[in-house]
Design an enzyme around this catalytic site. Structure first.
Site, short mmCIF file in Angstrom:
data_model
loop_
_atom_site.label_atom_id
_atom_site.label_comp_id
_atom_site.label_asym_id
_atom_site.label_seq_id
_atom_site.Cartn_x
_atom_site.Cartn_y
_atom_site.Cartn_z
CG HIS A 115 -0.22 0.06 2.53
ND1 HIS A 115 0.24 -1.07 3.18
CD2 HIS A 115 0.13 1.11 3.32
CE1 HIS A 115 0.84 -0.71 4.31
NE2 HIS A 115 0.78 0.59 4.42
CG HIS A 179 3.87 6.29 11.38
ND1 HIS A 179 4.90 6.87 10.71
CD2 HIS A 179 3.53 5.18 10.66
CE1 HIS A 179 5.19 6.16 9.63
NE2 HIS A 179 4.39 5.13 9.58
#
Length: 314
Positions: A115, A179
């Site tokens: 992705h 993140h």
């Protein structure tokens, strides 16, 4: 010739654990605006810098950088699947040029991507197949990692090559910002996970892939409730980083070590090196200006979510 750039965070959690509709509409509007600017630019070639998440690259061979002379998206988390339209001869010429410039760029004629590559092509171009693409993997999770300086030099080398092509070139950077989702680490892996990280994870059974994806979804749901469950997002760092990019000061990042970046913003923040490579590449085309800056921390996607464009002025 002209060049355009767009850097965008990605997340496998889009559509699985979404923020409030107001935030989702805001993000979708930002992406739609970027898509319109890119369509107006009408790129003839895309150079896509993106990471992997142990879906295509493993510890059997883990290069810092790899150019896909052929590449296929696997369609994880419902992202687009299929072959990327890589112009083979152009990709080969790019690899030779980058190597001659002193950067050891690996090549793959059967690169498997996830992705991280598929989302920007879907969101910004409307699909995998719209424009010829040179897909460039930058290792963002598997230590030892490339540093900012070497990544910048990679971007500059690719930029110099593409600036000679007499084409409208679109540079895309995919990933970040701050993140740290639950990504396995070789040093902490049990025997089964170690085997997967050493290469058997490339062909996961569907049931195991579903379990893996569900673990990420569950981690996001817990993170929304309690942001102490994972490394916290760091909006201050994210905005400082975007400002450095906008001001053309990416060389200052050379002094930031990998260990420092992990501690400040999370172990998966190394994906921002795709942004550095993209900005380094467009800088070789001459003067440029940034536009379309957007940032919002989105716990549902376990990401400091950023979007930033730039265009050449010549």
């Amino acid at each position: 010739m002209h060049a355009y750039l767009h850097c965008l965070s990605h997340s496998p959690l889009v559509g699985y654990v979404d923020p409030a509709q107001e935030v989702l509409d805001e993000v979708n509007g930002v992406i739609a605006s970027a898509r319109e600017r890119i369509a107006a630019f009408s790129p003839e070639l895309v150079v896509l810098f993106a990471p992997d998440h142990y879906n295509g690259f493993f510890y059997d061979v883990m290069p810092p950088f790899c150019l896909g002379v052929g590449a296929t998206a696997i369609g994880d988390f419902g992202s687009a699947a299929g072959e990327l339209p890589v112009p083979v001869e152009l990709a080969e010429a790019c690899a030779h040029a980058v190597m001659k410039s002193g950067i050891d760029l690996a090549v793959s004629y059967c690169m498997q991507v996830d992705h991280g590559f598929a989302q920007p092509l879907e969101f910004l171009l409307g699909g995998l197949y719209k424009v010829p693409v040179l897909p460039v993997f930058i290792n963002g999770v598997a230590t030892p990692l490339p540093g900012f300086q070497r990544t910048r030099m990679l971007g500059e080398a690719i930029g110099r090559f593409t600036s000679t092509l007499n084409k409208r070139v679109l540079f895309l950077g995919s990933g970040g910002l701050s993140h740290q989702p639950p990504v396995p680490e070789l040093a902490k892996a049990d025997a089964h996970m170690r085997d997967r990280l050493l290469g058997s994870g490339k062909d996961l059974p569907a049931s195991e892939r579903e379990l893996r994806q569900q673990r990420v979804i569950s981690a996001a749901e817990k993170f929304v409730e309690d942001q102490r469950t994972l490394h916290p997002l760091n909006p201050i760092w994210d905005n400082q980083f975007m400002t450095l990019l906008e001001q053309g000061r990416i060389q200052e990042l050379d002094a930031v070590s990998n260990e420092e970046l992990s501690a400040i913003a999370g172990k998966s923040t190394h994906e921002i090196k795709t942004w550095v490579a993209a900005f380094a590449a467009i800088s070789t085309f001459g003067n440029w200006r940034s536009e379309g800056r957007y940032y919002r921390p989105i716990p549902e996607w376990i990401a400091g979510f950023g979007s930033l464009s730039a265009r050449t002025e010549n």
